[in-house]
Write an enzyme that holds these catalytic residues in place. Structure first.
Site, short mmCIF file in Angstrom:
data_model
loop_
_atom_site.label_atom_id
_atom_site.label_comp_id
_atom_site.label_asym_id
_atom_site.label_seq_id
_atom_site.Cartn_x
_atom_site.Cartn_y
_atom_site.Cartn_z
N CYS A 198 0.85 -1.19 0.00
CA CYS A 198 0.00 0.00 0.00
C CYS A 198 0.89 1.25 0.00
O CYS A 198 1.79 1.36 0.83
CB CYS A 198 -0.89 -0.01 1.24
SG CYS A 198 -1.83 1.52 1.47
N CYS A 238 0.34 3.11 3.59
CA CYS A 238 0.78 2.63 4.90
C CYS A 238 1.76 1.48 4.84
O CYS A 238 2.27 1.05 5.87
CB CYS A 238 -0.42 2.22 5.75
SG CYS A 238 -1.14 0.64 5.25
N CYS A 282 -7.27 -0.58 1.06
CA CYS A 282 -6.32 -1.17 2.00
C CYS A 282 -7.06 -1.37 3.32
O CYS A 282 -7.66 -0.44 3.85
CB CYS A 282 -5.13 -0.23 2.21
SG CYS A 282 -4.05 -0.75 3.56
N CYS A 286 -5.32 1.08 6.25
CA CYS A 286 -5.40 2.54 6.29
C CYS A 286 -6.59 3.09 5.51
O CYS A 286 -6.82 4.30 5.52
CB CYS A 286 -4.10 3.17 5.82
SG CYS A 286 -3.84 3.12 4.04
N CYS A 320 -8.36 -4.71 -10.17
CA CYS A 320 -7.92 -3.66 -11.08
C CYS A 320 -7.46 -2.48 -10.22
O CYS A 320 -8.28 -1.79 -9.62
CB CYS A 320 -9.11 -3.29 -11.96
SG CYS A 320 -8.74 -2.04 -13.20
#
Ligand code: FE
Length: 138
Positions: free
Chosen positions: A40, A43, A89, A92, A112
């Protein structure tokens, strides 16, 4: 929100915190075929492995499944007159992209994902500092 705005560049902020979408075929990881892991961009949570990446032809990095289902939060998205499943995510809340049921076997799913929402670390390369913020389940 102000902290995210300070921490992220403008395009990453627009995509990850405002559910934006990068233009197709413009993302830095769209045609990346290297082995490694996608984290991510917000984070550092581990989200996708290059082993699950495939060329969907869509213009965005596409994966058949996340590293761990618990690392990705799926949310019903009815924006723009469509019914889609948004992926975030799980740690976060950063917007990542969408998942569609038109992927290849074995999962049949196509995650995607916006390149700008990801941070790729090639196999054998050390993790940059911002990616060492602990486990997603911590
Ligand atoms: Fe995150």
């Amino acid at each position: 929100d102000a902290e995210w705005r300070d921490m992220l560049d403008a395009e990453t902020y627009r995509v990850t915190r405002q559910a934006g979408t990068e233009r197709a075929f413009t993302g830095k990881y769209n045609s990346n075929k290297a082995d490694g892991v996608y984290y991510c961009a917000g984070c550092g949570a581990e989200l996708f492995d290059a082993e699950e990446k495939y060329d969907s032809g869509s213009g965005w990095p596409s994966f058949t499944e996340p590293v761990d289902a618990t690392h990705v939060h799926e949310v019903r998205d009815t924006s723009y007159g469509m019914i889609r499943i948004e992926t975030q995510c799980a740690r976060c809340g950063s917007h990542q992209g969408h998942v569609f049921p038109d992927g290849p076997p074995p999962t049949g799913n196509r995650y995607c994902i916006n390149s700008v929402a990801l941070s790729f670390v090639a196999e054998g390369e050390p993790l940059p500092d911002p990616l060492e913020r602990g486990d997603v389940n911590a």
